[in-house]
Scaffold this motif. Structure first.
Motif, PDB file in Angstrom:
ATOM      1  N   PHE B  21       0.909  -0.949   0.012  1.00 52.55           N
ATOM      2  CA  PHE B  21       0.135   0.062  -0.063  1.00 52.55           C
ATOM      3  C   PHE B  21       1.109   0.930  -0.269  1.00 52.55           C
ATOM      4  N   GLU B  22       2.257   1.356   0.600  1.00 50.39           N
ATOM      5  CA  GLU B  22       2.663   2.455   0.150  1.00 50.39           C
ATOM      6  C   GLU B  22       3.542   2.769  -0.728  1.00 50.39           C
ATOM      7  N   THR B  23       3.735   1.638  -0.867  1.00 48.20           N
ATOM      8  CA  THR B  23       3.913   1.584  -2.805  1.00 48.20           C
ATOM      9  C   THR B  23       3.170   2.117  -3.902  1.00 48.20           C
ATOM     10  N   LEU B  24       1.570   1.872  -3.188  1.00 51.33           N
ATOM     11  CA  LEU B  24       1.071   2.053  -3.787  1.00 51.33           C
ATOM     12  C   LEU B  24       0.720   3.638  -4.559  1.00 51.33           C
ATOM     13  N   GLU B  30       1.193  11.547  -6.369  1.00 51.62           N
ATOM     14  CA  GLU B  30       1.298  12.642  -7.121  1.00 51.62           C
ATOM     15  C   GLU B  30      -0.227  13.044  -8.188  1.00 51.62           C
ATOM     16  N   ARG B  31       0.350  12.136  -9.059  1.00 50.26           N
ATOM     17  CA  ARG B  31      -1.059  12.312 -10.976  1.00 50.26           C
ATOM     18  C   ARG B  31      -1.981  12.377  -9.775  1.00 50.26           C
ATOM     19  N   LEU B  32      -2.567  11.921  -8.964  1.00 49.36           N
ATOM     20  CA  LEU B  32      -4.348  11.747  -8.603  1.00 49.36           C
ATOM     21  C   LEU B  32      -4.248  12.902  -8.231  1.00 49.36           C
ATOM     22  N   LEU B  50      -8.249  13.219  -1.728  1.00 46.63           N
ATOM     23  CA  LEU B  50      -6.767  12.344  -2.111  1.00 46.63           C
ATOM     24  C   LEU B  50      -6.709  11.191  -1.489  1.00 46.63           C
ATOM     25  N   GLN B  51      -6.971  11.752   0.240  1.00 51.25           N
ATOM     26  CA  GLN B  51      -6.800  10.567   1.730  1.00 51.25           C
ATOM     27  C   GLN B  51      -7.647   9.614   1.040  1.00 51.25           C
ATOM     28  N   ASN B  52      -9.452   9.936   1.135  1.00 55.23           N
ATOM     29  CA  ASN B  52     -10.442   8.877   0.944  1.00 55.23           C
ATOM     30  C   ASN B  52     -10.279   8.663  -0.456  1.00 55.23           C
ATOM     31  N   THR B  53     -10.157   8.651  -1.140  1.00 58.95           N
ATOM     32  CA  THR B  53      -9.332   7.596  -2.661  1.00 58.95           C
ATOM     33  C   THR B  53      -9.093   6.659  -2.443  1.00 58.95           C
ATOM     34  N   PHE B  54      -7.272   6.916  -1.779  1.00 55.13           N
ATOM     35  CA  PHE B  54      -6.354   5.980  -1.428  1.00 55.13           C
ATOM     36  C   PHE B  54      -7.135   5.094  -0.292  1.00 55.13           C
ATOM     37  N   ILE B  55      -7.800   5.357   0.741  1.00 56.64           N
ATOM     38  CA  ILE B  55      -8.909   4.644   1.833  1.00 56.64           C
ATOM     39  C   ILE B  55      -9.364   3.481   0.425  1.00 56.64           C
ATOM     40  N   ILE B  77     -11.956   5.462  -9.578  1.00 54.76           N
ATOM     41  CA  ILE B  77     -12.428   6.453  -7.870  1.00 54.76           C
ATOM     42  C   ILE B  77     -12.177   7.155  -7.985  1.00 54.76           C
ATOM     43  N   ALA B  78     -11.329   8.795  -8.030  1.00 56.08           N
ATOM     44  CA  ALA B  78     -10.551   9.964  -7.638  1.00 56.08           C
ATOM     45  C   ALA B  78     -11.690  10.919  -8.238  1.00 56.08           C
ATOM     46  N   THR B  79     -11.800  10.807  -9.562  1.00 63.91           N
ATOM     47  CA  THR B  79     -12.892  10.767 -10.395  1.00 63.91           C
ATOM     48  C   THR B  79     -14.044  11.450  -9.371  1.00 63.91           C
TER      49      THR B  79
END
Lengths: 172, 180
Positions: B21-24, B30-32, B50-55, B77-79
């Protein structure tokens, strides 16, 4: 150099030639292609990206999984609760217990409150398993129905081009 | 592709999940972020989304079937998160989407994390006038320099329609900047 059209009868507006260079330059600059900047101009706080992973990990530890109850499936929750209450009732009778509750004993407002405030933890897959897709209607998802006029208004307001409909020939 | 496959497998296994997950996060943050920032405009909001997207990615990775590329799925998901965020923000403020955009743009002028000049501000105002889809396509193509094929996979729209959207968006922006 020989002067041209000396006696042609044509006349120039006053100061035309003196101002010609300025008006030409104005015209060129007004027709010049608009240069759109290729950067948005946004910045981020210092070290933001360096600390991001830690912030997300902290948040992941802090926040339990939350499922938002879907209002549109309320009626199915009623059925599920009713079924559960009936089973409990039968089990109660079979075990010869003295406390007999029926679904009528539960006020609708209590059922509402239970659904609103309890984290039911139903995933969309679990709901899909008990909700027959065939019996679903668009009005189960949307409060107001969609009529043809709404669709045409939407297409008129939100589509700039027919191309946006993204219809390929095999879609027809 | 092989790397993505390995990352996915690691993300789905409890022992390797944290490291993967850290690697992801480090690979895509940055891109997201810039993708989200282009939609919500404000840094704090972009950070939240962004945080919610990763969660969401973390919690749903086991459901990811690998039918699309991992990054397309994350972009999607980000969109969606960004658009839902704006919708709930306008609902909370009791204003329409258009009014919210105006407020966001006005705030941009005094935003410490916006260092754009007059033309960049005008560009943001021009982008705000575009319909949602054109706005997304313009940001992804122009600022993030993504390929049409990549955008197509994320927005699930054909390349032809994307080209038409981008062309229309560019024309509208040019006209807006010329006239304002």
């Amino acid at each position: 150099m020989k002067k041209v059209n000396k006696n042609s009868g044509f006349k120039l507006p006053k100061n035309y030639l003196e101002n010609f260079n300025d008006s030409l330059l104005d015209k060129i600059s007004s027709q010049e292609e608009i240069k759109i900047p290729n950067k948005e101009g946004f910045t981020v706080p210092k070290d933001y990206f360096d600390t991001l992973h830690k912030n997300i990990s902290d948040k992941l530890e802090d926040t339990p999984t939350k499922v938002i109850p879907l209002k549109s499936y309320k009626k199915y929750y009623y059925s599920a609760i009713a079924a559960a209450a009936i089973i409990l009732l039968f089990v109660g009778i079979n075990l010869n217990k003295t406390t007999n509750y029926s679904i009528e004993d539960i006020a609708n407002s209590d059922i509402d409150a239970y659904i609103e405030y309890t984290d039911l933890n139903f995933s969309s897959y679990e709901i899909a398993e008990v909700v027959p897709v065939d019996n679903l209607d668009i009005t189960d998802i949307l409060d107001a129905g969609i009529n043809e006029e709404n669709i045409i208004d939407y297409l008129e307001d939100d589509l700039d081009s027919f191309n946006e409909l993204n219809l390929d020939s095999y879609d027809y | 592709m092989l790397e993505e496959q390995t990352l996915l497998e690691d993300l789905k296994q409890t022992e390797t999940q944290t490291r993967a997950f850290e690697t992801l996060v480090n690979t895509y943050k940055e891109r997201l972020y810039w993708h989200i920032r282009g939609i919500v405009l404000n840094h704090d909001d972009a950070d939240d989304v962004l945080q919610n997207t990763f969660i969401k990615v973390y919690r749903n990775i086991t459901n990811f079937k690998g039918e699309s590329k991992l990054y397309s799925w994350m972009y999607r998901i980000a969109t969606n998160e960004s658009l839902s965020f704006l919708k709930s923000k306008s609902k909370k403020m009791g204003v329409s989407n258009v009014e919210l955009q105006e407020t966001l743009l006005n705030n941009l002028e005094s935003d410490v994390y916006f260092e754009g000049n007059e033309i960049q501000l005008k560009l943001q105002k021009a982008i705000a006038t575009l319909p949602e889809k054109q706005k997304l396509v313009f940001n992804m193509k122009y600022f993030q320099e993504m390929k049409y094929e990549e955008i197509s996979e994320i927005l699930e729209t054909s390349v032809g329609a994307l080209k038409a959207s981008y062309h229309l968006a560019s024309k509208k922006i040019e006209t807006y900047i010329k006239e304002n």
